[in-house]
Design an enzyme around this catalytic site. Structure first.
Site, PDB file in Angstrom:
ATOM      1  N   SER A 119       0.862  -1.181   0.000  1.00  0.00           N
ATOM      2  CA  SER A 119       0.000   0.000   0.000  1.00  0.00           C
ATOM      3  C   SER A 119       0.898   1.230   0.000  1.00  0.00           C
ATOM      4  O   SER A 119       2.045   1.175   0.467  1.00  0.00           O
ATOM      5  CB  SER A 119      -0.883  -0.004   1.248  1.00  0.00           C
ATOM      6  OG  SER A 119      -1.498   1.254   1.452  1.00  0.00           O
ATOM      7  N   TYR A 144      -1.178  -0.089  10.783  1.00  0.00           N
ATOM      8  CA  TYR A 144      -1.188  -0.449   9.358  1.00  0.00           C
ATOM      9  C   TYR A 144       0.070   0.071   8.675  1.00  0.00           C
ATOM     10  O   TYR A 144       0.722  -0.644   7.896  1.00  0.00           O
ATOM     11  CB  TYR A 144      -2.430   0.142   8.705  1.00  0.00           C
ATOM     12  CG  TYR A 144      -2.683  -0.345   7.301  1.00  0.00           C
ATOM     13  CD1 TYR A 144      -2.992  -1.682   7.054  1.00  0.00           C
ATOM     14  CD2 TYR A 144      -2.627   0.521   6.214  1.00  0.00           C
ATOM     15  CE1 TYR A 144      -3.234  -2.139   5.763  1.00  0.00           C
ATOM     16  CE2 TYR A 144      -2.867   0.076   4.926  1.00  0.00           C
ATOM     17  CZ  TYR A 144      -3.172  -1.249   4.708  1.00  0.00           C
ATOM     18  OH  TYR A 144      -3.404  -1.698   3.427  1.00  0.00           O
TER      19      TYR A 144
END
Length: 263
Positions: free
Chosen positions: A132, A145
């Protein structure tokens, strides 16, 4: 690395970009091995794509080891599975933190470690991680995250150097905001400051390109977001102020609230 005829182990097939990835790989002639922990979600996908399925919980180290053993003969590892893990770190229990680290970082690293020796021995193979842009630049309410995606990016780029010359390639594909999938689709909230999104097909094409061309890193996002991410990675303090001015906090709060409700 040619996808046609290759045995591809795909994790995270039951969520996010997993379905479109399975469909594209199947259409390109891959021999798919799909894995997930919920039989009711995994079985229909395996039947649809004529794939073999292996039930496994990537948060369980023993299951990860068993998955690698049962997936012997894998030519391409496509590590796509991840938990969202957004929100204030103080809202997470130690067990939830451990699970996020296990699924998002330990499992892909361990699968690579367990499957790579056979690839190296055969002189061919590819390991592709779906990361990501959160692995390049930090944002509020994403400390856990960010940690897993920063770690995955570093692992991927270093492993690529370790395996140079063996015939085994390593790539990481890092999407930005993907429309129709993920938390933005589920909550219906707008992206921060109207930042443009990418279609699932663009991410799939990025993965295919990374594997077939052995590209180290592909960021799948509109030009302005890729540029902003690069700036944020070099000047985090400046990026923090820009995010606040752009109203990113309100959008992230919406996403976090929806994710908290689903936990």
């Amino acid at each position: 690395m040619r996808i046609a005829g290759a045995t591809v182990l795909l994790t995270g097939v039951t969520g996010g970009i997993g379905g479109p990835l399975a469909a594209e790989l199947s259409a390109r002639g891959a021999r798919l091995v799909l894995t997930g922990r919920r039989r009711e979600a995994l079985e229909p996908l395996a039947e649809r794509h004529g794939a073999r399925m292996i039930l496994a919980d990537l948060g369980d180290p023993a299951d990860v080891a068993r998955l690698a053993e049962e997936a012997t003969g894998t030519d391409i590892l496509l590590a796509n599975a991840a938990l969202p893990s957004s929100g204030d770190l103080l809202d997470y229990t130690p067990d939830q933190i451990d699970r996020a680290l296990a699924v998002n970082l330990r499992a892909p690293a361990m699968l690579a470690r367990l499957l790579a020796p056979a690839m190296v021995a055969g002189g061919r193979g590819h390991i592709c991680f779906v990361g990501s842009l959160s692995g390049v630049a930090a944002t509020r309410s994403a400390s856990l995250y960010n940690a897993t995606k920063f770690g995955l990016r570093g692992f991927s780029l270093a492993l690529r150097q370790d395996l140079h010359g063996t015939g085994v390639g390593v790539s990481i594909v890092q999407p930005g905001f993907v429309r129709e999938l993920g938390m933005f689709a589920k909550t219906g909230s707008a992206t921060p400051a109207g930042v443009r999104t990418v279609a699932p097909g663009q991410v799939v094409r990025g993965v295919v390109r990374a594997i077939e061309r052995d590209t180290a890193e592909i960021n799948v996002a509109p030009l302005e977001l890729r540029l902003l991410t690069k700036v944020a990675s070099q000047f985090p303090g400046f990026a923090e102020r820009v995010q606040r001015l752009a109203g990113a906090e309100r959008t992230l709060d919406t996403i976090v609230a929806a994710q908290r409700a689903s936990r």
